[in-house]
Enzyme design. Structure first.
Site, PDB file in Angstrom:
ATOM      1  N   SER A  72       0.830  -1.199   0.000  1.00 18.39           N
ATOM      2  CA  SER A  72       0.000   0.000   0.000  1.00 18.39           C
ATOM      3  C   SER A  72       0.868   1.254   0.000  1.00 18.39           C
ATOM      4  O   SER A  72       1.681   1.457  -0.904  1.00 18.39           O
ATOM      5  CB  SER A  72      -0.967  -0.059   1.182  1.00 18.39           C
ATOM      6  OG  SER A  72      -1.982   0.907   1.072  1.00 18.39           O
TER       7      SER A  72
ATOM      8  N   ASP B 257      -8.209  -5.682  -5.735  1.00 23.43           N
ATOM      9  CA  ASP B 257      -7.939  -4.450  -4.998  1.00 23.43           C
ATOM     10  C   ASP B 257      -8.634  -3.272  -5.671  1.00 23.43           C
ATOM     11  O   ASP B 257      -8.501  -3.066  -6.881  1.00 23.43           O
ATOM     12  CB  ASP B 257      -6.428  -4.204  -4.968  1.00 23.43           C
ATOM     13  CG  ASP B 257      -6.023  -3.073  -4.040  1.00 23.43           C
ATOM     14  OD1 ASP B 257      -6.903  -2.351  -3.539  1.00 23.43           O
ATOM     15  OD2 ASP B 257      -4.799  -2.921  -3.813  1.00 23.43           O
TER      16      ASP B 257
ATOM     17  N   HIS C 247      -7.925  -5.164  -1.126  1.00 22.47           N
ATOM     18  CA  HIS C 247      -6.650  -4.543  -0.773  1.00 22.47           C
ATOM     19  C   HIS C 247      -5.957  -5.317   0.342  1.00 22.47           C
ATOM     20  O   HIS C 247      -4.720  -5.369   0.386  1.00 22.47           O
ATOM     21  CB  HIS C 247      -6.911  -3.097  -0.335  1.00 22.47           C
ATOM     22  CG  HIS C 247      -5.661  -2.290  -0.144  1.00 22.47           C
ATOM     23  ND1 HIS C 247      -4.754  -2.050  -1.151  1.00 22.47           N
ATOM     24  CD2 HIS C 247      -5.164  -1.655   0.963  1.00 22.47           C
ATOM     25  CE1 HIS C 247      -3.756  -1.313  -0.693  1.00 22.47           C
ATOM     26  NE2 HIS C 247      -3.979  -1.068   0.589  1.00 22.47           N
TER      27      HIS C 247
END
Length: 343
Positions: free
Chosen positions: A132, A286, A318
């Site tokens: 991320s 995601d 995600h």
């Protein structure tokens, strides 16, 4: 260097940020695992993600795993705005009435580089690994310091924040700042309602359509969808300072490896600067960092020694890139990281 609890603090001094603002007495919190070898070539840098501190991510550092402290010297630098490194919550006395300055990923990796060089005399990094926002930092590392980074693993991340991702974060900000505790650009008290609303917004974006359709949340012991939302998301961000969260959202939204004088906003030039072996691991489902963005980046990594695109085949959205309690996705990531470390 000073030590606080289980981590250290690198005193960076007065730092001129990319914005031109001077941040006085900037501090970078970090923790190390394992031993730096004599050749200093066993270094892994593992930056933190949104709202995370090193204790939230060190689950991946384990004996026999991909990030094995028996083999590697692993450094987890805490991203600015996470409450340990310089953040709104711990800089008020220093800043006084001044607002917390905007910090970029370029600022963050520049201080991380100083830490490695000044504290440990490290000139080569075997791998920069990140999920991320950590993945976006890994991308910045590879572009800004191509002669230092040998491998970069970007997990559910991208070279820049896409418009779609930006819009998602606008929703998060709107939910959080609608709380009455938000006044004149900052929170004057803990915004309990805003933090709960933020969690509910995150819940819809973090996991996939299939995750909810197939009621995968039952595997974690929840009896109903509402129980899952209340138990997993209502308090997900309440342990963090809301002003810190806003600061990190700003870093995220403005993330772009080309946004510096060296590249002049030219994303192709920035991607072409990367020489490392690059592993892109988007989550197939995601919604923050769409895997099509990584697909588009592959053809632009023209000078990378190796480029591999291996999407995580998961319906965990995600969160597939941070599978603390998800054995299948965890095994996939460990295998991929172990493989690239052998190349």
């Amino acid at each position: 260097m000073t030590t606080v609890g289980d981590y250290h603090v690198f005193q960076a001094g007065d730092v001129t940020l990319q914005s031109g603002v001077v941040f006085r007495s900037m501090r970078l919190a970090y923790k190390t695992y394992g031993t730096l070898n004599a050749r200093k070539d066993n270094v892994i840098v593992y930056p933190t993600s949104f709202g995370a501190q090193h204790t939230d991510t060190e689950w991946l550092v384990q004996h026999g795993g991909a990030l094995d402290p028996d083999r590697y010297f692993i450094v987890i630098p805490n991203l600015f705005g996470n409450g340990l490194s310089s953040s709104p919550s711990n800089s008020r006395e220093m800043l006084g009435a001044e607002p917390f300055p905007a910090i970029s990923y370029h600022d963050a990796v520049a201080i991380q580089r100083r830490l490695l060089q000044e504290q440990f005399a490290i000139s080569k990094i075997a791998l920069v690994y990140g999920w991320s926002m950590g993945g976006m930092q890994a991308y910045h590392w590879a572009a800004c310091y191509p002669d230092m980074v040998e491998r970069a693993a970007i997990v559910c991340g991208s070279a820049r924040c896409s418009p779609y991702n930006h819009v998602f974060l606008e929703g998060v900000k709107a939910a959080l700042t609608a709380d009455p505790a938000y006044r004149d650009g900052r929170f004057v008290a803990k915004p309990s309602a805003g933090l709960r609303a933020m969690g509910r917004v995150y819940a819809g974006w973090a996991m996939s359509h299939a995750y909810y359709r197939d009621e995968i949340w039952r595997e974690a012991g929840f009896d109903s969808l509402e129980d899952y939302l209340a138990g997993s998301w209502d308090n997900a961000f309440s342990r963090r300072d809301a002003n810190d969260l806003l600061a990190q959202i700003g870093i995220w939204q403005n993330g772009d490896i080309s946004r510096c004088p060296e590249f002049g906003g030219d994303i192709d030039r920035a991607l072409a600067a990367i020489k490392a072996r690059v592993l892109l691991m988007p989550g197939r489902t995601d919604r923050y960092f769409d895997f099509h963005d990584n697909e588009d980046e592959v053809g632009r990594l023209t000078n990378a020694k190796l480029v591999e695109l291996h999407p995580i085949p998961s319906i965990h959205g995600h969160r597939a890139g941070n599978p603390v309690n998800n054995a299948a996705d965890r095994a996939f990531i460990n295998a991929e990281i172990s493989a690239i470390l052998q190349i």
